[in-house]
Structures are given as C-alpha cells and as structure tokens.
Design an enzyme around this catalytic site. Structure first.
Site, PDB file in Angstrom:
ATOM      1  CD  GLU A 298      -3.241   0.620   2.116  1.00 41.72           C
ATOM      2  OE1 GLU A 298      -2.967  -0.056   3.125  1.00 41.72           O
ATOM      3  OE2 GLU A 298      -4.343   1.176   1.960  1.00 41.72           O
ATOM      4  CG  HIS A 327       7.396 -29.899   1.962  1.00 47.92           C
ATOM      5  ND1 HIS A 327       8.062 -31.076   1.702  1.00 47.92           N
ATOM      6  CD2 HIS A 327       7.988 -29.365   3.073  1.00 47.92           C
ATOM      7  CE1 HIS A 327       8.989 -31.273   2.637  1.00 47.92           C
ATOM      8  NE2 HIS A 327       8.963 -30.240   3.474  1.00 47.92           N
ATOM      9  CE  LYS A 440     -11.149   2.956   2.598  1.00 52.48           C
ATOM     10  NZ  LYS A 440     -10.570   3.827   3.602  1.00 52.48           N
TER      11      LYS A 440
HETATM   12  O1  PA5 Z   1      -3.128   1.888   5.999  1.00 54.83           O
HETATM   13  C1  PA5 Z   1      -4.206   2.430   5.847  1.00 54.83           C
HETATM   14  O2  PA5 Z   1      -4.329   3.662   5.814  1.00 54.83           O
HETATM   15  C2  PA5 Z   1      -5.476   1.604   5.704  1.00 54.83           C
HETATM   16  O3  PA5 Z   1      -5.196   0.242   5.669  1.00 54.83           O
HETATM   17  C3  PA5 Z   1      -6.433   1.904   6.863  1.00 54.83           C
HETATM   18  O4  PA5 Z   1      -5.828   1.517   8.053  1.00 54.83           O
HETATM   19  C4  PA5 Z   1      -7.761   1.140   6.685  1.00 54.83           C
HETATM   20  O5  PA5 Z   1      -8.361   1.492   5.458  1.00 54.83           O
HETATM   21  C5  PA5 Z   1      -8.717   1.426   7.822  1.00 54.83           C
HETATM   22  O6  PA5 Z   1      -9.005   2.799   7.908  1.00 54.83           O
HETATM   23  P1  PA5 Z   1      -9.730   3.407   9.171  1.00 54.83           P
HETATM   24  O7  PA5 Z   1      -8.833   3.251  10.349  1.00 54.83           O
HETATM   25  O8  PA5 Z   1      -9.973   4.849   8.836  1.00 54.83           O
HETATM   26  O9  PA5 Z   1     -11.011   2.661   9.354  1.00 54.83           O
END
Ligand code: PA5
Length: 474
Positions: A298, A327, A440
């Site tokens: 990410e 394996h 989203k």
């Molecule tokens: O790394 C990130 O920003 C994402 O993985 C968020 O942690 C995830 O989308 C959850 O977001 P939030 O804490 O606003 O619910």
C-alpha cells in the site's frame, strides 16, 4: 542487547553471478542513499513521518500511560476482547498477538490466560463475525464480560462501521444503558465520524495519533491497547523499536539495515525482480509477514511519482512459511521465473525447543533421533538458502536473536523505516493510498450512500451484462 541481523550476502554477484548485484554498484550508490537519509531526516523534522516518534517521549509516555490506565480499568472485568478494524487498524494487532502469545492462547482457561481471549474481526464475512458472536454469547450469555474495541481513524470505513453498528446493537440488547461501558474506541482525537459517535455515546477511548497513517500505526494505541490487554510487554516493544532508530538513521548504507533492505529490494525491482517474498521460519512470525505485505504494497504501489509523472511503481509482497512452503512454493522459487527476492526470517534461539526421541529402530530415520527441532529447522532453512543460491535466486536473511517483544519492536521499526527509504528511492509518496479510494466510493454508491449515486451507474456501465460466462444458460 544484540540486534536483529540482516545478512544480504546471497544478493550479490559473487554468490549468484549476473542475477546478483555487483558489490561495486553498492559502493557507487552509497552517496545517493546517504542523500535519502538526509531527506528522511528533513521529513521527520517537518512532522511527515510521525510514526517514528511513537517509541520516544513525549508521544510514548502519553500513549502508554493512557493505555495502562484503561487496561487497569478493565482488569478482571472481561474474558473476551473483540477488536473491530481492517487494514492498518487490524493487521498489527493480529501480528503482535500471534508473534508474542502462544497459538493456544484463546484456549487457555480463565485465570491462566494473561488477559481476555482475543478475536480480531477484519472482514465483513458474516461467518466470521457471526461465529465469534455465537461463541461470545455462549461463554458469556449476558455479554457483560465481553469488551469490544472498535478501531477506525476515520469511522467511515464501511467494513468497520458495519461491524461496529452490529456489535453496538448486540450490546445494547444485552446490556441496555450500560452497553457503552463495553465499548472502547480508538479513533482520531479531534475529528471524523467515529469521534462524533464516541463523544455522543461516551465511550472510553484512545487516539490514533495525528499524522500516523493506518499501516504505520501498530506502535500507537491502535496496536498496543489489545496487546497490553493480552499481557504483551508493550514497553519492550517500544524499547525495541526505539533501539532500531539510530542504526536506521546512519548515513552509511553498509551499516544501516533499513537503507540496505530498501536499496536491495528496489534495485532488484528495477532489474526485473518485483516479487518480494517474506518467509519466516517460525509460525509465530507468519502474521508479521501479512503486516509486511500491507506496508510494502500500500505504501509503494503508486501510479504517479512525487512530481505527478506516471510511473506505476511498486513491488508485490508475498508471504511464505518455512518449512511448510518448502513443500509448495519453493519449487516455483527455484525453477520458475527468476523474478523474486526471497527474504528469510529466522530466530537464533527460539523460546522453547523439543528433542526428537530416540528408540525407533529404523535405519533411514536414525539421523533425526536425539536431535532438537530447532536444529532441524535451522538445517532446513540453510538448505533452502543453499538451494536458492544454487539456482541463482537472490535471498537475504533477517535473524532475531530470540523471539520476544523487544525484537518484534525492532522488526516493525526496521520495515517501517525501510518503507520510508523505499518511497524516496522510488520517488513516490509512501503515505497515501489514492487507489484504495475508488473501491471505497463505488461500495458507497452500490450500498446507496447519498452523494455517491454516480458510482452506481458507473459500475453498471463498466460491468454490464455479458455473455462471456460458462455455462451460458446455467
Ligand atoms: O493503511 C491504511 O491507511 C489503511 O489500511 C487503513 O488503516 C484502513 O483502510 C482502515 O481505515 P480506518 O482506520 O480509517 O477505518
């Protein structure tokens, strides 16, 4: 204390020929990496890498005091803790629990377990939440001894919001006006949807610190509260993370493990090896490989660079488990496309060992008898490393002196800082996630959220009816 050790000899051409990096190339890159170190320091001073301050005061004391107060407040009151969150608001919690508590933790009887049972619900699969809920209601029919910890920086994340609305309703049905006592929220301290709910309903709460993104938040209350509830030594975790800071700030890449890790992986990516496997030889560390998959994917997978040019940067993180995947995946790693770098993680001295008994009079199996499991595990890892080098596949090893909270803290800090270096080496913004947003928004549209109607049409237009299905009239 000895530190984690990074051994990268198997990445170099003197071990794996043309598939490896020429040591002279490393030398030639030293000054460029030193410049990235300077830029990283400037970013830190400007507050752009707030995650690095979490193991140090004042952030550290503020958070650990607040966590300790809440944990003390909850002591002896709850037998089950259900964490609701996703992505950066869940993966660290799972990784800490699996790394530092026994695999049988949830099965231990009350009174012997150092804290409540822990379930982290990081999906909207109804079987997951439904089964956990059924279990909680069976062992605790009134749910008075069940604590829900909702973690969402924004409060807008559909998955966490759906879990939260469900659990809140269940608790209200069981506990009435006292339901709010069984919810602890971790969210933005001053804004956002979850903050408004917390303020309106009066939940006990902890902050997601300002400027700390989800995937960099495990050493904040996000990851530390559930860890502390379950008896994990969060001070040792933070000590370990703090101890990694100075080595990872060195200008000389040959003594800076984060800079070296980032440099190797980004160089190999540029040379046609964009698949980065992390393969612990320790089941307890397997979930940390999941946590790594998020921070590497990410943070680094970006369409544009910092100047807005299209670059489609990034690498694909993969998790594997030694010896299990010897394996399974290792056949591919040795004989498939030479497009991977394999990162082993091993532990020099595991906290426990078993000896394989003697007494089975079978000639072919005598070599195993009287030998410890850790000796066998180490031999298997070394043999796989050798086999990969024979096939000219780059690989490195990160060695934990032992498995405890201090070294897990070091490991987390190492990868977080390596991710920051890698972002600079790729010239991308490692701290945003614009590509996650479209999915989203489209979910909001499909679920009928006002303001997102356009996505309903867009999804229908893009994914319209098709006859490319088999069987066609099935
Ligand atoms: O790394 C990130 O920003 C994402 O993985 C968020 O942690 C995830 O989308 C959850 O977001 P939030 O804490 O606003 O619910």
């Amino acid at each position: 204390m000895p530190d984690l050790v990074l051994d990268y000899a198997n990445c170099l051409s003197d071990r794996i020929g043309d598939e490896g990096l020429d040591p002279a190339h490393l030398e030639a890159s030293l000054s460029a990496v030193a410049e990235h170190g300077e830029e990283l320091d400037a970013m830190r001073a400007a507050g752009e890498t707030a995650y690095r301050d979490l193991p140090f005061d004042p952030a550290r004391s503020a958070h650990t005091k607040a966590i300790r107060r809440l944990v003390d407040d909850c002591a002896g009151t709850y037998d089950t803790l259900i964490v609701l969150g996703i992505g950066g608001s869940a993966l660290g919690n799972i990784a800490l629990q699996n790394a530092l508590n026994p695999v049988t933790y949830n099965l231990l009887p009350d009174g012997i377990r150092p804290g409540p049972r822990l379930f982290v619900v990081d999906n909207v699969d109804p079987m997951l939440l439904g089964d956990i809920l059924d279990f909680a209601e069976t062992v605790d029919p009134g749910l008075s001894r069940t604590l829900v910890n909702v973690i969402s920086k924004s409060g807008e994340t559909a998955e966490t919001a759906a879990q939260f609305i469900t659990m809140r309703d269940v608790l209200i049905n069981s506990l009435g006006d006292n339901a709010h006592r069984n919810i602890i929220a971790i969210t933005d301290p001053s804004r956002g949807t979850m903050r408004s709910i917390v303020d309106a309903e009066g939940y006990r709460n902890l902050p997601v610190p300002d400027g700390v993104g989800g995937r960099f938040s495990v050493l904040s209350p996000v990851g530390l509260f559930s860890a502390a509830m379950c008896g994990i030594d969060i001070e040792a975790l933070l000590d370990g993370a703090a101890s990694m800071d100075a080595p990872c700030s060195r200008r000389d890449m040959t003594s800076n493990p984060a800079a070296m890790l980032a440099f190797l992986l980004i160089e190999f990516t540029k040379r046609g090896k964009p698949n980065h496997v992390l393969m612990p030889y320790c089941n307890a560390l397997y979930s940390l490989a999941d946590w790594y998959r998020q921070i590497w994917a990410e943070s680094l997978g970006k369409q544009v660079d910092r100047q807005g040019n299209e670059v489609f940067a990034g690498a694909t993180p993969i998790k594997a488990l030694g010896t299990t995947d010897q394996h399974s995946q290792v056949q591919l790693y040795r004989e498939g496309p030479n497009d991977k770098v394999i990162g082993f993680v091993d532990v020099r001295k595991l906290p426990r060992d078993l000896t394989i008994p003697t007494g089975l009079d079978v000639e072919n199996l005598k070599y195993l008898q009287g030998v410890s499991f850790t000796t066998l595990l180490a031999a298997e890892k070394r043999a796989t490393e050798y086999a990969l080098v024979e096939s000219k596949r780059p690989n490195f090893t990160i060695t934990f002196p032992t498995l405890d909270a201090y070294y897990v803290g070091q490991f987390i800090a190492l990868w977080e800082i390596a991710t920051s270096y890698a972002g600079l080496m790729l010239n991308i913004n490692a701290y945003d996630q614009p590509a996650v947003e479209l999915g989203k928004q489209a979910t909001f549209g499909l679920m009928g959220r006002p303001g997102y109607e356009e996505f309903n049409t867009k999804v229908a237009d893009t994914l319209g009816p098709s006859d490319r299905v088999i069987p066609r009239n099935g």
